[in-house]
Design a protein around this motif. Structure first.
Motif, PDB file in Angstrom:
ATOM      1  N   MET A 125      22.475  30.204 -13.020  1.00  0.00           N
ATOM      2  CA  MET A 125      23.305  30.548 -14.176  1.00  0.00           C
ATOM      3  C   MET A 125      24.289  31.651 -13.793  1.00  0.00           C
ATOM      4  N   LYS A 126      25.553  31.491 -14.177  1.00  0.00           N
ATOM      5  CA  LYS A 126      26.568  32.489 -13.869  1.00  0.00           C
ATOM      6  C   LYS A 126      26.537  33.615 -14.898  1.00  0.00           C
ATOM      7  N   TYR A 127      26.813  34.838 -14.429  1.00  0.00           N
ATOM      8  CA  TYR A 127      26.927  35.979 -15.330  1.00  0.00           C
ATOM      9  C   TYR A 127      28.221  35.863 -16.133  1.00  0.00           C
ATOM     10  N   LYS A 128      28.175  36.363 -17.376  1.00  0.00           N
ATOM     11  CA  LYS A 128      29.380  36.440 -18.200  1.00  0.00           C
ATOM     12  C   LYS A 128      30.014  37.826 -17.996  1.00  0.00           C
ATOM     13  N   ILE A 129      31.284  37.853 -17.671  1.00  0.00           N
ATOM     14  CA  ILE A 129      31.971  39.122 -17.454  1.00  0.00           C
ATOM     15  C   ILE A 129      33.233  39.174 -18.314  1.00  0.00           C
ATOM     16  N   ALA A 130      33.322  40.216 -19.152  1.00  0.00           N
ATOM     17  CA  ALA A 130      34.510  40.424 -19.970  1.00  0.00           C
ATOM     18  C   ALA A 130      35.603  41.063 -19.111  1.00  0.00           C
ATOM     19  N   ILE A 131      36.792  40.501 -19.172  1.00  0.00           N
ATOM     20  CA  ILE A 131      37.923  41.018 -18.400  1.00  0.00           C
ATOM     21  C   ILE A 131      38.874  41.741 -19.338  1.00  0.00           C
ATOM     22  N   SER A 132      38.962  43.039 -19.204  1.00  0.00           N
ATOM     23  CA  SER A 132      39.955  43.824 -19.929  1.00  0.00           C
ATOM     24  C   SER A 132      41.303  43.591 -19.245  1.00  0.00           C
ATOM     25  N   ILE A 133      42.281  43.087 -19.974  1.00  0.00           N
ATOM     26  CA  ILE A 133      43.483  42.514 -19.371  1.00  0.00           C
ATOM     27  C   ILE A 133      44.458  43.544 -18.804  1.00  0.00           C
ATOM     28  N   GLY A 134      44.295  44.816 -19.183  1.00  0.00           N
ATOM     29  CA  GLY A 134      45.183  45.846 -18.643  1.00  0.00           C
ATOM     30  C   GLY A 134      46.537  45.872 -19.323  1.00  0.00           C
ATOM     31  N   ASP A 135      47.488  46.577 -18.721  1.00  0.00           N
ATOM     32  CA  ASP A 135      48.830  46.716 -19.280  1.00  0.00           C
ATOM     33  C   ASP A 135      49.623  45.434 -19.012  1.00  0.00           C
ATOM     34  N   LEU A 136      50.015  44.741 -20.076  1.00  0.00           N
ATOM     35  CA  LEU A 136      50.707  43.459 -19.921  1.00  0.00           C
ATOM     36  C   LEU A 136      52.121  43.594 -19.366  1.00  0.00           C
ATOM     37  N   ASN A 137      52.632  44.804 -19.280  1.00  0.00           N
ATOM     38  CA  ASN A 137      53.937  45.017 -18.639  1.00  0.00           C
ATOM     39  C   ASN A 137      53.804  45.127 -17.120  1.00  0.00           C
ATOM     40  N   GLY A 138      52.565  45.131 -16.641  1.00  0.00           N
ATOM     41  CA  GLY A 138      52.297  45.243 -15.211  1.00  0.00           C
ATOM     42  C   GLY A 138      51.771  43.944 -14.628  1.00  0.00           C
TER      43      GLY A 138
ATOM     44  N   ALA B  49      28.719  42.250 -18.090  1.00  0.00           N
ATOM     45  CA  ALA B  49      29.464  43.332 -17.451  1.00  0.00           C
ATOM     46  C   ALA B  49      30.909  43.300 -17.918  1.00  0.00           C
ATOM     47  N   ILE B  50      31.642  44.361 -17.552  1.00  0.00           N
ATOM     48  CA  ILE B  50      33.082  44.461 -17.792  1.00  0.00           C
ATOM     49  C   ILE B  50      33.772  44.645 -16.448  1.00  0.00           C
ATOM     50  N   THR B  51      34.885  43.948 -16.258  1.00  0.00           N
ATOM     51  CA  THR B  51      35.778  44.259 -15.145  1.00  0.00           C
ATOM     52  C   THR B  51      37.158  44.523 -15.734  1.00  0.00           C
ATOM     53  N   THR B  52      37.754  45.633 -15.328  1.00  0.00           N
ATOM     54  CA  THR B  52      39.022  46.045 -15.926  1.00  0.00           C
ATOM     55  C   THR B  52      40.190  45.864 -14.966  1.00  0.00           C
ATOM     56  N   LEU B  53      41.285  45.352 -15.523  1.00  0.00           N
ATOM     57  CA  LEU B  53      42.550  45.285 -14.805  1.00  0.00           C
ATOM     58  C   LEU B  53      43.338  46.556 -15.121  1.00  0.00           C
ATOM     59  N   PRO B  54      44.376  46.879 -14.333  1.00  0.00           N
ATOM     60  CA  PRO B  54      44.963  48.226 -14.397  1.00  0.00           C
ATOM     61  C   PRO B  54      45.712  48.557 -15.688  1.00  0.00           C
ATOM     62  N   ILE B  55      45.493  49.791 -16.127  1.00  0.00           N
ATOM     63  CA  ILE B  55      46.229  50.350 -17.266  1.00  0.00           C
ATOM     64  C   ILE B  55      47.251  51.353 -16.721  1.00  0.00           C
ATOM     65  N   ASN B  56      48.166  51.757 -17.581  1.00  0.00           N
ATOM     66  CA  ASN B  56      49.146  52.778 -17.212  1.00  0.00           C
ATOM     67  C   ASN B  56      48.874  54.019 -18.053  1.00  0.00           C
ATOM     68  N   LYS B  57      48.565  55.115 -17.399  1.00  0.00           N
ATOM     69  CA  LYS B  57      48.184  56.333 -18.123  1.00  0.00           C
ATOM     70  C   LYS B  57      49.308  56.859 -19.004  1.00  0.00           C
ATOM     71  N   GLN B  58      50.552  56.711 -18.546  1.00  0.00           N
ATOM     72  CA  GLN B  58      51.685  57.165 -19.351  1.00  0.00           C
ATOM     73  C   GLN B  58      51.832  56.314 -20.610  1.00  0.00           C
ATOM     74  N   SER B  59      51.563  55.008 -20.488  1.00  0.00           N
ATOM     75  CA  SER B  59      51.622  54.122 -21.662  1.00  0.00           C
ATOM     76  C   SER B  59      50.543  54.488 -22.671  1.00  0.00           C
ATOM     77  N   TRP B  60      49.351  54.836 -22.167  1.00  0.00           N
ATOM     78  CA  TRP B  60      48.288  55.302 -23.067  1.00  0.00           C
ATOM     79  C   TRP B  60      48.739  56.564 -23.791  1.00  0.00           C
TER      80      TRP B  60
ATOM     81  N   ILE C 164      25.822  50.023 -19.396  1.00  0.00           N
ATOM     82  CA  ILE C 164      26.486  48.755 -19.090  1.00  0.00           C
ATOM     83  C   ILE C 164      27.050  48.807 -17.672  1.00  0.00           C
ATOM     84  N   VAL C 165      27.394  47.636 -17.146  1.00  0.00           N
ATOM     85  CA  VAL C 165      28.031  47.551 -15.824  1.00  0.00           C
ATOM     86  C   VAL C 165      29.530  47.442 -16.019  1.00  0.00           C
ATOM     87  N   ARG C 166      30.268  48.296 -15.325  1.00  0.00           N
ATOM     88  CA  ARG C 166      31.730  48.219 -15.363  1.00  0.00           C
ATOM     89  C   ARG C 166      32.306  48.417 -13.966  1.00  0.00           C
ATOM     90  N   THR C 167      33.158  47.475 -13.560  1.00  0.00           N
ATOM     91  CA  THR C 167      33.897  47.616 -12.306  1.00  0.00           C
ATOM     92  C   THR C 167      35.381  47.425 -12.603  1.00  0.00           C
TER      93      THR C 167
END
Length: 308
Positions: free
Chosen positions: A1-14, A99-110, A268-271
């Motif tokens: 069985m495969k693990y389910k991993i939520a992907i945080s999509i990051g900054d869509l301008n990047g 788990a969660i895996t995150t794509l890049p955010i922009n600190k200035q945009s935050w 939780i697991v986050r990478t």
């Protein structure tokens, strides 16, 4: 069985969405990815990229619509990337993903969006009320950061024996390595106090952590300018750096494309990828996009889930 991993999509301008699209087929062999984005924003991104939606590209809707502005800092893209991350956290907390895996955010945009946090780790720390540990690296070498996104001028005052001792114990409990190298702070690790006395606190923390664990796990304080030599890396896989660039400058010089970010000491697991939004190349077609860090982040998440 495969693990389910939520992907945080990051900054869509990047480059986050393009990485997710390009690597989808490969990571689908490793896990069941669930992308925190909505159909409207996905369609807008796909049109800009000039590609079709991949098969089995499952989404968990994140509210919000705006015009994607490639390579631009905008508060709307910052807000959406933050909301995508919060949706991923909620899925993990409820046990709907492993788990969660995150794509890049922009600190200035935050910042433009009025978000006070400087990055993902700070959010996780606040959300779960736990002292999350930021560890970066790859299978060849990992570096944990004792202090993270603070000014260099504030590092010395933040090195305290009790706090460092607990950090070392928590780090060991997460990685279970029997040999970890702890760096000094000053040139030559202080040269016996001639170049600074912070190493006295570091030495005491190493001793107290080893005593608490009833075994010699931590070694140091290592001289920072020789800690990452080939010879030293043959002895150690895990390192503890006293501040951000002390650990990440050598790591990225050696393994830039391979590196990932993992948040340890959480329920939780986050990478994450270990790179930014790359606004300079976002939505451009005249280059090859490297997805190694993203794929490695998914692989590391699967390892952490298995070992949890």
């Amino acid at each position: 069985m495969k693990y389910k991993i939520a992907i945080s999509i990051g900054d869509l301008n990047g480059i986050g969405l393009e990485i997710a699209i390009k690597a989808h087929e490969e990571i689908s062999k490793l896990c069941e990815p669930i992308y925190c984005i909505n159909e409207t924003m996905l369609d807008r991104g796909l049109k800009l990229l000039g590609v079709s939606k991949p098969q089995n590209f499952n989404i968990h809707p994140t509210k919000g619509e705006f015009d994607i502005k490639p390579s631009k800092v905008t508060k709307k893209s910052g807000k959406f990337s933050y909301d995508s991350f919060i949706e991923a956290i909620k899925l993990a907390k409820k046990g709907k993903v492993d788990a969660i895996t995150t794509l890049p955010i922009n600190k200035q945009s935050w910042n433009e969006a009025g978000i006070s946090y400087k990055g993902h780790t700070e959010v996780l720390r606040d959300y779960f009320g736990r002292d999350a540990i930021m560890m970066l690296g790859c299978d060849k070498m990992f570096v944990a950061l004792f202090t993270e996104h603070i000014p260099l001028s504030a590092v010395c005052e933040n090195i305290k024996t009790k706090k460092l001792t607990q950090f070392l114990i928590d780090f060991y409990n997460n990685v279970k390595s029997d040999k970890i190298c702890v760096l000094g702070l000053n040139p030559h690790s202080g040269d016996g106090g001639v170049l600074g006395d912070e190493e006295v606190k570091i030495i005491k923390a190493i001793k107290e952590a080893n005593n608490e664990l009833n075994q010699k796990i931590f070694y140091g304080p290592a001289v920072p300018d020789t800690a990452f030599t080939k010879q030293n890396r043959s002895q150690y896989k895990y390192f503890v750096a006293m501040y951000h660039d002390q650990g990440l400058a050598p790591l990225k010089a050696l393994y830039f494309d391979e590196g990932i970010n993992a948040s340890l000491n959480l329920p939780i697991v986050r990478t994450s990828v270990d790179h930014g939004t790359a606004f300079d190349i976002a939505y451009k077609t005249d280059r090859e996009l490297n997805t190694t860090s993203y794929i490695n982040a998914i692989k590391e998440a699967c390892k952490l889930i298995k070992n949890k």
